[in-house]
Design an enzyme around this catalytic site. Structure first.
Site, PDB file in Angstrom:
ATOM      1  N   ASP B  92       0.824  -1.220   0.000  1.00  0.00           N
ATOM      2  CA  ASP B  92       0.000   0.000   0.000  1.00  0.00           C
ATOM      3  C   ASP B  92       0.852   1.260   0.000  1.00  0.00           C
ATOM      4  O   ASP B  92       0.364   2.328  -0.350  1.00  0.00           O
ATOM      5  CB  ASP B  92      -0.978  -0.016   1.185  1.00  0.00           C
ATOM      6  N   ASP B 144       9.842 -12.129  -4.619  1.00  0.00           N
ATOM      7  CA  ASP B 144       9.564 -12.891  -3.406  1.00  0.00           C
ATOM      8  C   ASP B 144      10.530 -12.443  -2.300  1.00  0.00           C
ATOM      9  O   ASP B 144      11.747 -12.629  -2.422  1.00  0.00           O
ATOM     10  CB  ASP B 144       9.758 -14.381  -3.726  1.00  0.00           C
ATOM     11  N   GLY B 145      10.004 -11.846  -1.243  1.00  0.00           N
ATOM     12  CA  GLY B 145      10.838 -11.324  -0.167  1.00  0.00           C
ATOM     13  C   GLY B 145      11.715 -12.381   0.481  1.00  0.00           C
ATOM     14  O   GLY B 145      12.857 -12.117   0.879  1.00  0.00           O
ATOM     15  N   ASP B 163       6.294  -6.048   6.448  1.00  0.00           N
ATOM     16  CA  ASP B 163       4.930  -5.507   6.398  1.00  0.00           C
ATOM     17  C   ASP B 163       4.113  -6.454   5.532  1.00  0.00           C
ATOM     18  O   ASP B 163       3.747  -6.149   4.403  1.00  0.00           O
ATOM     19  CB  ASP B 163       4.989  -4.100   5.805  1.00  0.00           C
ATOM     20  N   SER B 164       3.845  -7.630   6.083  1.00  0.00           N
ATOM     21  CA  SER B 164       3.255  -8.707   5.294  1.00  0.00           C
ATOM     22  C   SER B 164       1.846  -9.028   5.749  1.00  0.00           C
ATOM     23  O   SER B 164       1.340  -8.477   6.728  1.00  0.00           O
ATOM     24  CB  SER B 164       4.112  -9.966   5.441  1.00  0.00           C
ATOM     25  N   ASP B 166      -0.841 -12.081   7.134  1.00  0.00           N
ATOM     26  CA  ASP B 166      -0.734 -13.063   8.202  1.00  0.00           C
ATOM     27  C   ASP B 166      -0.053 -14.341   7.704  1.00  0.00           C
ATOM     28  O   ASP B 166       0.121 -14.526   6.507  1.00  0.00           O
ATOM     29  CB  ASP B 166      -2.143 -13.394   8.718  1.00  0.00           C
TER      30      ASP B 166
END
Lengths: 291, 291
Positions: B92, B144-145, B163-164, B166
């Site tokens: 966001d 992909d983090g 900041d992902s 759940d």
């Protein structure tokens, strides 16, 4: 008994009509129009038994420990010499239960306007109401708290806990300057008033917080606000006011004395005490706007 | 446009099927099955535009300031010398927006797995996403983090903000020991990891909090937890983890340095910083049970 072809939900609206928290009802335990308010008791699997007055959730078995810890222990940590306590409202018994844990307290007067609340909680919520049958220092009266405080002698109490409904319905008078002035008169020199201070997130709650704070700030030299996480109140966070003639809730707190009592609590501790009074900036701004 | 003969509600369930928070929908802005998750954007009168991923509310215009203050500023107050920041997720843009307020930060790498989230927020939530077009230090990658951190050089970052979503769906790998170990390696000596730590009230959230804490505690010598009041997350209170090789979030915080920056924040302040780390007893017990 659960039927498969239907379900029943209780919903509380947090804004006029567009945000609501809902609990699924396993059992309707009690529904009564008392002389003062509509009283409902339900059972939800997650929250256990919970009580609703005029559509607002007041207390649930699952999260009542937060509210009852916070209405009682911060004041007791600031003034461990409290002997005489007045509870206004608090019909579920949870506030009296926490107060009664202090051996040093000599008298607990409790003035609840609605006997039906006490009777329903005696029947369906023993975790809070068992104090009524077990506590000899507790003097439970069914009367108008507003009138009671007006007629009480000056300096009679060291601590007044206003455990009321919101400022609509029977609790309305407990949010007036006249009531706060009567509390001031009735409190001893180191006396403390803990009152409902509503929420800081939704517009309607903010307005009530402002009104309450403006009035208390005019009446007491020390008037602070502290918060706590109650999942069943609007926004999940709610506030009490701490007002006093002489004691500051941060500077005068006595964490060592309180911790020496060895009371076990599920929410409150003396570090959290300081945290609860450390308000977010937007809440400080709401309060400052009426100071 | 509101019709009079019907209404539309979004509900998020906080327990399996018996507690839910509902927002009335004024407008369905966007519905998309991305390669990673179901993405929905709605408008509610009170909360404004909000984004839902796989049925969980992620961000609303009204309360995003709380989450974004708390994911960023506590770490910056503990280590004002942070230069290189890695954000994992955060599509966001709100986390990047807050990080970008620090002139001292030189590089902000952001790895978001789902480009569709960024595109939808660019279109419907400018209050968080405008950072994408305005911030030259921000390097936004769609990747992909988990893989990114595995391949990043040792000591490359002073701050990692997870900041992902759940720990179900695309965020699942970000709650594993392997990921936390990679973060440890990639962090500089005074590096800090802020991660999702879920909730402490409902059973499912408690289990996730325990799992996350047990894993991080094994990996980092300092692993603390702090909370904040977000009305749209379960129970109204949510937690981040603060993990570090060397810095303690309470003992090493630098309130004077942080306050000297003069940043205006609606939620965070340096007193609240201490309050956020002062956990209720029941939360301390949850954490202690896995330490």
């Amino acid at each position: 008994m659960l039927l498969k072809n239907s379900d029943l939900w209780f919903s509380e609206y947090y804004m006029d009509d567009d945000v609501k928290l809902s609990l699924k009802i396993d059992e309707v335990l009690h529904v009564e129009q008392t002389p003062f308010q509509k009283l409902e008791m339900f059972r939800n699997e997650t929250f256990g038994v919970f009580m609703v007055l005029d559509g607002y959730t007041q207390v649930t078995e699952k999260d009542e420990f937060v509210y009852h810890d916070m209405i009682c222990h911060p004041a007791m940590c600031v003034n461990p010499n409290i002997k005489n306590v007045l509870i206004i409202g608090g019909g579920d018994g949870g506030t009296a239960r926490e107060v009664a844990r202090y051996k040093s307290i000599e008298k607990i007067d409790m003035v609840e306007i609605d006997e039906a609340v006490v009777r329903a909680c005696e029947k369906f919520m023993p975790s809070t109401s068992s104090v009524y049958s077990s506590e000899p220092r507790l003097n439970l009266m069914f009367d108008d708290g507003l009138k009671f405080v007006k007629e009480a002698p000056a300096g009679a109490y060291d601590l007044i806990l206003v455990d009321s409904t919101d400022p609509a319905g029977p609790g309305e008078g407990l949010f007036t300057v006249g009531f706060y002035q009567d509390c001031f008169r009735v409190l001893s020199d180191n006396g403390i008033l803990i009152n409902q201070h509503e929420g800081a997130f939704y517009d309607g709650d903010i307005e009530e917080m402002k009104k309450a704070h403006a009035k208390i700030k005019k009446t007491f030299p020390i008037a602070k606000v502290f918060g706590f996480n109650t999942p069943t109140y609007a926004s999940g966070y709610w506030y009490f006011g701490f007002a006093s003639k002489a004691l500051d809730p941060m500077k005068d707190m006595k964490p060592e004395a309180w911790n020496a009592l060895g009371l076990e609590t599920r929410y409150y501790n003396t570090d959290l005490h300081k945290g609860a009074f450390s308000l977010p900036n937007y809440v400080k701004e709401i309060l400052a706007s009426v100071e």
